[in-house]
Design a protein around this motif. Sequence first.
Motif, PDB file in Angstrom:
ATOM      1  N   ASP A  61       0.832  -2.168   0.263  1.00  0.00           N
ATOM      2  CA  ASP A  61      -0.279   0.165   0.010  1.00  0.00           C
ATOM      3  C   ASP A  61       1.002   1.294  -0.072  1.00  0.00           C
ATOM      4  N   ASP A  62       1.826   1.245   1.569  1.00  0.00           N
ATOM      5  CA  ASP A  62       2.788   2.114   0.924  1.00  0.00           C
ATOM      6  C   ASP A  62       3.568   2.757  -0.229  1.00  0.00           C
ATOM      7  N   ALA A 111       1.165   4.108  -3.009  1.00  0.00           N
ATOM      8  CA  ALA A 111       0.642   5.427  -2.873  1.00  0.00           C
ATOM      9  C   ALA A 111       2.111   6.452  -3.372  1.00  0.00           C
ATOM     10  N   PRO A 163      -1.496   9.266  -3.672  1.00  0.00           N
ATOM     11  CA  PRO A 163      -2.055   8.990  -2.410  1.00  0.00           C
ATOM     12  C   PRO A 163      -3.625   7.883  -2.943  1.00  0.00           C
ATOM     13  N   GLY A 164      -4.301   7.470  -1.798  1.00  0.00           N
ATOM     14  CA  GLY A 164      -4.714   5.752  -2.512  1.00  0.00           C
ATOM     15  C   GLY A 164      -5.202   5.252  -3.436  1.00  0.00           C
ATOM     16  N   SER A 165      -4.102   5.117  -4.158  1.00  0.00           N
ATOM     17  CA  SER A 165      -3.788   4.346  -5.420  1.00  0.00           C
ATOM     18  C   SER A 165      -3.942   2.547  -4.503  1.00  0.00           C
ATOM     19  N   SER A 182     -10.173   2.877  -1.545  1.00  0.00           N
ATOM     20  CA  SER A 182      -8.807   2.119  -1.984  1.00  0.00           C
ATOM     21  C   SER A 182      -9.117   0.979  -0.636  1.00  0.00           C
ATOM     22  N   CYS A 218      -3.694   1.894   5.228  1.00  0.00           N
ATOM     23  CA  CYS A 218      -3.119   3.345   5.995  1.00  0.00           C
ATOM     24  C   CYS A 218      -3.346   4.208   4.982  1.00  0.00           C
ATOM     25  N   SER A 219      -4.998   4.543   4.216  1.00  0.00           N
ATOM     26  CA  SER A 219      -5.063   5.265   2.926  1.00  0.00           C
ATOM     27  C   SER A 219      -6.408   6.415   3.978  1.00  0.00           C
ATOM     28  N   SER A 273      -5.816  10.849   8.079  1.00  0.00           N
ATOM     29  CA  SER A 273      -5.151  12.228   8.705  1.00  0.00           C
ATOM     30  C   SER A 273      -3.433  11.365   9.874  1.00  0.00           C
ATOM     31  N   SER A 274      -2.236  12.352   9.178  1.00  0.00           N
ATOM     32  CA  SER A 274      -0.932  11.664   9.640  1.00  0.00           C
ATOM     33  C   SER A 274      -1.371  11.547  11.802  1.00  0.00           C
TER      34      SER A 274
END
Length: 902
Positions: A90-91, A94, A99-101, A606, A647-648, A651-652
């Motif tokens: 996932d990382d 992204a 992001p979110g791909s 995602s 993880c998509s 927010s942090s």
Amino acid sequence: VHVLAMHPTNVPLCHLGPSVLLLLQLLLPPASAFFPNIWSLLAAPGSITHQDLTEEAALNVTLQLFLEHPPPGQPPLLLENFLGRTLLADDLFAAYFGPGSPSRRFRAALGQVSRANAAQDFLPTSKNDPDLHFDAERLEQGRTRLVGALRETLAAARALDYTLARQRLGAALHALQDFYSHSNWVEMGKQQPHPHLLWPKKELQSLAQVSDATCADCEELSCPGNLLSFTLLTSGYFGTHPSKPPGKCSHGGHFDQSSSQPPRGGINKDSTAPGFSPHHMLHHQAAQLALLASIQALSLLRNRLGDKGFSRLLDITPASGLSFVLDTTGSMGEEINAAKIQARHIVEQRRGSPMEPAHYVLVPFHDPGFGPVFSTSDPDSFWQQLNEIHALGGGDEPEMCLSALELALLHTPPLSDIFVFTDASPKDAFLTNRVESLTWERRCRVTFLVTEDPSRVQGRTRREILSPQRFEPYEAVALASGGEVIFTKDQHIQDVAAIVGDSTTNLVTLPLEPPVVVPGRPLVFSVDGLLQRVTVRIHGEVSSFWIRNPAGISQGQEEGPGPLGHTRRFGQFWMVTMNDPPQKGAWEIQVTAEGTPRVRVQAQTSLDFLFHFGVPMEDGPHPGLYPLAQPVAGLQTQLLVEVTGLCSGGSSGEPLAHVSHVVLRGVSKGVELGRVRLEPIGPPERGLLAATLPPMLLPPLEPFSLELIGQDGGGQVLHRVAPQSCTVAPVLLELSGPPGFPVPGSKVPLSLRITSFSGPQDLDLSTAVNPGFAVISNLSRVHLEQNESAWGNLWLEVPDSAVPDSSVMVTVTATGQETSPVTPTHAFLRLLVLAPAPQDQIAVTVPPHPPGPILTRAGPSPHPSTSETETEMQTGAGGALAGHLWWGTVGGALFLLGLTSW
């Protein structure tokens, strides 16, 4: 995978010093090699499995590819952004695609490779073959089979049969990884992968001969000093076939019969458990070298296939494929034109973007013909081929639609959408059940766009009597695949066909409660913080409807913009696109209509999930989870879930979304059958979960769906449903073929095994081949008692006219006899026809005639020990490659690989 350091660019792998290799070893995460998959960790915690090695190697080579090729129009990825972090699919997606791909297709491809790898320890045709595991000092023979599997991977990938390529890649990686656990390469003090294992022309040096004693007797579980020589390369004997000569090493462990004969003990490093692995103390060193070798093999494949071909092999893309099945009879002009418009729009809008379709498939049909299939990864070639199709001729209404759809499914990548344009019912409705099963096996969603207009007669001759149920096969296939049947008219087909473009993005279908419209009762669906572009589609004779958000704001059926979104109507088809971002919480839809309207809610996200079933195999030398295509009656079934995109969207610092339960729901009535808690396996960010499915929850005859329940990072209810429904197979049906691929003019022996675990079964067996090659079987009817198996043999005749590099699908179907009605069960086997090779390159030795069927009593696991057909392959050398050095990472460090060849 952890990335922590980089080595100098001018130092090849063979020159890395001991201190560097020690660093690599220490950084190798002891999370979860050698045992088949993550389920094996229940028997040997802290071990590294074949699944871990395969996935970690693929992530390393994917990161390498991303570092070397900056994303279009964006700055390049920086290595320092991955230092000190766990490397996740996932990382990676992204960071590279945005992001979110979604990484779902990539993770599904890795799952195919990993399951094919693990299956080598379970399948009756491979688990006891020493050549496939580098056992019994069969090192040259093992190398020949390893190289052959890698060549077959290349051949299948170049023929665009990536499913078959992944199966052969999994088998190759299993053998490669086993070499470092089953041989004494590590004990000889070697700190690099074997330099000649991937070179068929290079002789393997210093091999122990039959007369060389290699092991001393060891009566303990742990045998650190039982090897007699550290200069001769050997491997352990396992079981009784072949028998262990005097003085030779055993594989070792509780389940190895040879280890009870002097010299006792063994040398395998499969796990950290002494009861399974006498050389358990060297497990992580063996895993280290196996990982390096796996990255080396994948890098070589990347070199041979090119970056585009390698990306297709592992589906390193967030985009899906685009497949059309088109009725080309004379009445289909508007429909064909609509398909062309949508295809052109998708090609032009997404060209060069991450969401550009990775593959295109086109299959025309009419009556009595269908095909040929056109398959390409080039959008311009696809458009040119599609543009040449015109509506011509026509006969009676029924057409060969399902035959064409079956052909499309054989050539469409998994997890893709297939769109069928027609105005006729199927002439080949007998294929319905087989096509349903194939959509599940391929995990493809099928949508039928049917322009059924009884008043139109031009270009189409209709019979005087048309059954009102003639479209039920389409309904059945759509329901099984997670698609839908949309009835419209010529004047609306171009507007309705716009769903083609929407469906080729990362859409999920949201569950409705209740699943179908009930008069006077609203449909409820949940919107979480990870959803966007929510779309409501309503289809039928609708008089009115309204949609209400969690704040109580409503919008009716009036066309145009409204307080919640934009409404469009095309005849009896309504589409409401909700404003972004949609409010989180429970939404309601109320529909008033004649008959039963259809309502579907979809959204982009995602966060999705993959799943597969399995049976625990805990009573053998390689405990793990034997993968199943579907649950089997009478077997304790495990469900494994892989959640993507955890993880998509958050927010942090926001907590990860999490999934807690799986809901089983009957498809026909939408009734909840029960829910089971999902238990995490490994670190939460990996998204792996498992559940034991109680037999009483699994309906024996009715399809059921799987729904995941959890919460997003903000505590909002999260609800996802699998697109395809599932069924319980009454028997376990297994179909396998010999090593290697067939050539024109050959006869291919296939093995069939059918086992009942739930009670007496009287079954008829039939075989179909696509394309229509002849096949001979010695097993057409069988009676089975509980825990009884029947073995049969088939011979596939590949004609001289067979096209090289063409795919073949063999399907065996088991159906109940009149006195024993059961759900039909299918087994699929993919093969690839290769061009004839020189006689000294590939020779397969098989029995001249298939023996009669064999009945055996099944033990507690699906696979009692059986004798196997002996197969030997002779493989010639491949051309050498120019020397090229690849960056790779392993266990926290990056290194250089010297490229080898075969």
